[in-house]
Design an enzyme around this catalytic site. Structure first.
Site, PDB file in Angstrom:
ATOM      1  N   ASP A 226       0.811  -1.227   0.000  1.00  0.00           N
ATOM      2  CA  ASP A 226       0.000   0.000   0.000  1.00  0.00           C
ATOM      3  C   ASP A 226       0.843   1.276   0.000  1.00  0.00           C
ATOM      4  OD1 ASP A 226      -2.379  -1.384  -0.058  1.00  0.00           O
ATOM      5  OD2 ASP A 226      -2.696  -1.323   2.104  1.00  0.00           O
TER       6      ASP A 226
ATOM      7  N   ASP B 245      11.563   2.899  13.162  1.00  0.00           N
ATOM      8  CA  ASP B 245      10.974   1.607  13.528  1.00  0.00           C
ATOM      9  C   ASP B 245       9.736   1.885  14.380  1.00  0.00           C
ATOM     10  OD1 ASP B 245      10.285  -0.798  14.798  1.00  0.00           O
ATOM     11  OD2 ASP B 245      12.342  -1.537  14.583  1.00  0.00           O
TER      12      ASP B 245
ATOM     13  N   ALA C 181       2.592  -2.782   9.258  1.00  0.00           N
ATOM     14  CA  ALA C 181       1.858  -3.764  10.058  1.00  0.00           C
ATOM     15  C   ALA C 181       2.494  -5.137   9.946  1.00  0.00           C
ATOM     16  CB  ALA C 181       0.410  -3.861   9.583  1.00  0.00           C
ATOM     17  N   GLN C 182       2.247  -5.952  10.934  1.00  0.00           N
ATOM     18  CA  GLN C 182       2.412  -7.386  10.757  1.00  0.00           C
ATOM     19  C   GLN C 182       1.029  -7.775  10.233  1.00  0.00           C
ATOM     20  OE1 GLN C 182       2.391 -10.531   9.962  1.00  0.00           O
ATOM     21  NE2 GLN C 182       1.417 -11.040  11.908  1.00  0.00           N
ATOM     22  N   SER C 183       0.908  -7.836   8.906  1.00  0.00           N
ATOM     23  CA  SER C 183      -0.424  -7.892   8.293  1.00  0.00           C
ATOM     24  C   SER C 183      -0.840  -9.299   7.892  1.00  0.00           C
ATOM     25  CB  SER C 183      -0.448  -6.982   7.058  1.00  0.00           C
ATOM     26  OG  SER C 183       0.543  -7.413   6.150  1.00  0.00           O
TER      27      SER C 183
ATOM     28  N   THR D 259      -9.081  -3.143   9.030  1.00  0.00           N
ATOM     29  CA  THR D 259      -9.191  -4.372   8.252  1.00  0.00           C
ATOM     30  C   THR D 259     -10.551  -5.038   8.457  1.00  0.00           C
ATOM     31  OG1 THR D 259      -8.396  -6.664   8.170  1.00  0.00           O
ATOM     32  CG2 THR D 259      -8.012  -5.499  10.199  1.00  0.00           C
TER      33      THR D 259
ATOM     34  N   GLU E 100     -10.844  -8.009   8.992  1.00  0.00           N
ATOM     35  CA  GLU E 100     -10.679  -9.006  10.067  1.00  0.00           C
ATOM     36  C   GLU E 100     -11.256  -8.478  11.383  1.00  0.00           C
ATOM     37  OE1 GLU E 100      -9.079 -12.301  10.072  1.00  0.00           O
ATOM     38  OE2 GLU E 100      -9.316 -12.119   7.921  1.00  0.00           O
TER      39      GLU E 100
ATOM     40  N   TYR F 244      -4.143 -11.007  14.992  1.00  0.00           N
ATOM     41  CA  TYR F 244      -4.082  -9.889  14.044  1.00  0.00           C
ATOM     42  C   TYR F 244      -5.346  -9.020  14.165  1.00  0.00           C
ATOM     43  CZ  TYR F 244      -4.471  -7.381   9.632  1.00  0.00           C
ATOM     44  OH  TYR F 244      -4.646  -6.400   8.702  1.00  0.00           O
TER      45      TYR F 244
ATOM     46  N   LYS G 294      -5.793  -5.043  15.508  1.00  0.00           N
ATOM     47  CA  LYS G 294      -6.366  -3.957  14.695  1.00  0.00           C
ATOM     48  C   LYS G 294      -7.574  -3.336  15.395  1.00  0.00           C
ATOM     49  CE  LYS G 294      -3.764  -3.703  10.944  1.00  0.00           C
ATOM     50  NZ  LYS G 294      -3.242  -2.455  10.363  1.00  0.00           N
TER      51      LYS G 294
ATOM     52  N   HIS H 176      -7.428  -6.378  -0.161  1.00  0.00           N
ATOM     53  CA  HIS H 176      -7.044  -5.678  -1.393  1.00  0.00           C
ATOM     54  C   HIS H 176      -5.672  -6.169  -1.819  1.00  0.00           C
ATOM     55  CE1 HIS H 176      -5.878  -3.316   2.087  1.00  0.00           C
ATOM     56  NE2 HIS H 176      -4.933  -2.742   1.382  1.00  0.00           N
TER      57      HIS H 176
ATOM     58  N   ARG I 216       1.653  -7.402  -4.285  1.00  0.00           N
ATOM     59  CA  ARG I 216       1.316  -8.134  -3.069  1.00  0.00           C
ATOM     60  C   ARG I 216       2.371  -9.199  -2.774  1.00  0.00           C
ATOM     61  NH1 ARG I 216      -1.469  -7.774   1.687  1.00  0.00           N
ATOM     62  NH2 ARG I 216      -3.557  -8.657   1.523  1.00  0.00           N
TER      63      ARG I 216
HETATM   64  P1  GDP Z   1      -6.552 -12.613   4.848  1.00  0.00           P
HETATM   65  O1  GDP Z   1      -7.995 -12.684   4.466  1.00  0.00           O
HETATM   66  O2  GDP Z   1      -6.138 -11.233   5.260  1.00  0.00           O
HETATM   67  O3  GDP Z   1      -6.117 -13.621   5.837  1.00  0.00           O
HETATM   68  O4  GDP Z   1      -5.733 -12.827   3.466  1.00  0.00           O
HETATM   69  P2  GDP Z   1      -5.033 -14.117   2.848  1.00  0.00           P
HETATM   70  O5  GDP Z   1      -4.841 -13.803   1.401  1.00  0.00           O
HETATM   71  O6  GDP Z   1      -3.814 -14.508   3.622  1.00  0.00           O
HETATM   72  O7  GDP Z   1      -6.108 -15.301   3.005  1.00  0.00           O
HETATM   73  C1  GDP Z   1      -7.351 -15.239   2.363  1.00  0.00           C
HETATM   74  C2  GDP Z   1      -8.115 -16.531   2.623  1.00  0.00           C
HETATM   75  O8  GDP Z   1      -7.471 -17.588   1.921  1.00  0.00           O
HETATM   76  C3  GDP Z   1      -8.164 -16.988   4.094  1.00  0.00           C
HETATM   77  O9  GDP Z   1      -9.459 -17.461   4.367  1.00  0.00           O
HETATM   78  C4  GDP Z   1      -7.171 -18.139   4.161  1.00  0.00           C
HETATM   79  O10 GDP Z   1      -7.490 -19.110   5.154  1.00  0.00           O
HETATM   80  C5  GDP Z   1      -7.380 -18.719   2.769  1.00  0.00           C
HETATM   81  N1  GDP Z   1      -6.254 -19.557   2.307  1.00  0.00           N
HETATM   82  C6  GDP Z   1      -6.367 -20.814   1.813  1.00  0.00           C
HETATM   83  N2  GDP Z   1      -5.169 -21.287   1.482  1.00  0.00           N
HETATM   84  C7  GDP Z   1      -4.267 -20.311   1.755  1.00  0.00           C
HETATM   85  C8  GDP Z   1      -2.848 -20.224   1.605  1.00  0.00           C
HETATM   86  O11 GDP Z   1      -2.180 -21.145   1.164  1.00  0.00           O
HETATM   87  N3  GDP Z   1      -2.259 -19.049   1.992  1.00  0.00           N
HETATM   88  C9  GDP Z   1      -2.996 -17.992   2.478  1.00  0.00           C
HETATM   89  N4  GDP Z   1      -2.371 -16.856   2.816  1.00  0.00           N
HETATM   90  N5  GDP Z   1      -4.332 -18.064   2.640  1.00  0.00           N
HETATM   91  C10 GDP Z   1      -4.957 -19.195   2.281  1.00  0.00           C
END
Ligand code: GDP
Length: 352
Positions: A2, A48, A72-74, A115, A117, A139, A143, A169, A174
């Site tokens: 971002d 930092d 962030a630890q995003s 977020t 989340e 996380y 937030k 997003h 990314r």
């Molecule tokens: P988040 O929604 O911020 O956690 O973004 P992510 O892109 O990390 O994950 C999006 C969704 O994809 C979540 O529901 C994850 O559980 C699902 N997911 C399924 N397989 C994977 C994977 O191999 N890596 C990640 N990062 N997410 C996964």
């Protein structure tokens, strides 16, 4: 991701000078901002967010007009592995920024990246600014804490501080640890393997039934910029006069924290199918639960691996940006299909 998108937007559409803030690293990854380094209006400085001394110095020395906190630890899954660090960066870090602004530059406008989340349990759909906050991960908790801190500081000290809610997003910038980029990079690699006559190595993923509301990151940067320039002027003061005064309580009360979302929702499985299709491969899903797999012809290209399951996953996210569209005129330019197509195209080009 971002920060450099925001810098691109501001360099293109304003005459502001931009300071990019980086934590010192022995081997910095410059890929997302290398194109900015030669711009005379852009510079990088070291600080930092977990060190209030460095944040105080940053604000005191540079007296910024705007402060966008994208630090962030995003990564949600990582937040179970490093919950204390996640909280230090995402919640305490925001507190240090707010304190620095309060002490040294109270006119500075502060954006804290919220977020979806924070909306871990759908009460109603689509989710908007009034949706109840709850968390399913360290996380999300960090937030929510940041959101309360921003609200407290805004109301206590009349700071222009907002915590706008960003649904998922993505962009070509990314990191691969996030699902959409992991898929676009994996699809590009598998395309190359298939074209080269090799047996492809499948992409391993976790929960493919989770649903997310995905958007294009540069669209959100335009939305954040609008949130940071809300009309606050008192009717009896001209804009220039207003800028010289501290923000009044009445002005600050008018500030809004908006949701940015696409307004549509798709499963991880949908995204994977679409990404393969964008590379010219139609996939067929077979099996169930941990044995579910996707095939291109006889080749397995996606498999499920328990390793990528989380202790708790937010199952369904679907937001609405109706309020920022109506009140500030924001509109997304890139939809879900185009987003996936752009990411896959980018990674295909990169690998070939
Ligand atoms: P988040 O929604 O911020 O956690 O973004 P992510 O892109 O990390 O994950 C999006 C969704 O994809 C979540 O529901 C994850 O559980 C699902 N997911 C399924 N397989 C994977 C994977 O191999 N890596 C990640 N990062 N997410 C996964």
């Amino acid at each position: 991701m971002d920060g450099p998108h925001m810098a691109d937007l501001l360099l293109e559409t304003t005459d502001l000078d931009i300071i990019g803030v980086l934590r010192r690293q022995s081997n910095p990854n410059t890929v997302n901002y290398a194109h900015l380094i030669k711009n005379p209006r852009f510079k990088i400085i070291s600080a930092d967010i977990t060190d209030p001394v460095s944040i105080n110095r940053l604000v005191q020395e540079h007296k910024p007009e705007y402060f966008f906190n994208f630090c962030a630890q995003s990564h949600v899954a990582e937040s179970w592995i490093a919950p204390v660090m996640t909280f230090e960066v995402n919640a305490m870090g925001v507190l240090y920024c707010l304190e620095a602004i309060r002490l040294y530059c109270p006119q500075c406008r502060f954006y804290s990246a919220g977020t979806s989340e924070q909306f871990s349990e759908p009460i109603y759909l689509p989710m908007d600014e009034l949706h109840q906050q709850s968390s399913k991960s360290p996380y999300g908790s960090s937030k929510i804490a940041a959101s309360h801190l921003v609200n407290t500081y805004r109301k206590s000290y009349n700071l222009y501080a907002i915590h706008g809610i960003l649904f998922n997003h993505e962009s070509e910038r990314r990191a691969e640890s996030f699902l959409p980029r992991k898929i676009s990079i994996g699809v590009a690699r598998i395309s190359k393997e298939i074209t080269g006559g090799e047996v492809p190595v499948p992409i391993s993923v976790g929960n493919i039934h989770a649903k997310r509301d995905w958007s294009y990151a540069p669209d959100f940067c335009r939305g954040i910029w609008l949130m940071m320039n809300q009309e606050l002027y008192r009717e009896d003061l001209k804009a220039e006069e207003y800028q010289q005064e501290s923000y009044s309580k009445e002005a600050i009360c008018k500030l809004r924290e908006y949701v940015l979302a696409s307004g549509s929702t798709h499963s991880v499985k949908d995204l994977i199918s679409l990404a393969f299709s964008a590379a010219g491969h139609e996939i067929a899903w077979q099996g169930e639960e941990l044995n579910e797999k996707a095939f291109v012809g006889n080749n397995c290209v996606v498999e499920i691996n328990k390793e990528f399951y989380r202790p708790a996953d937010v199952i369904y996210l679907h937001g609405t940006s109706e309020k920022i569209e109506r009140e500030l005129g924001w509109k997304a330019q890139v939809g879900f299909e185009e987003l996936v197509r752009r990411m896959v195209k980018h990674d295909l080009k990169k690998i070939n």
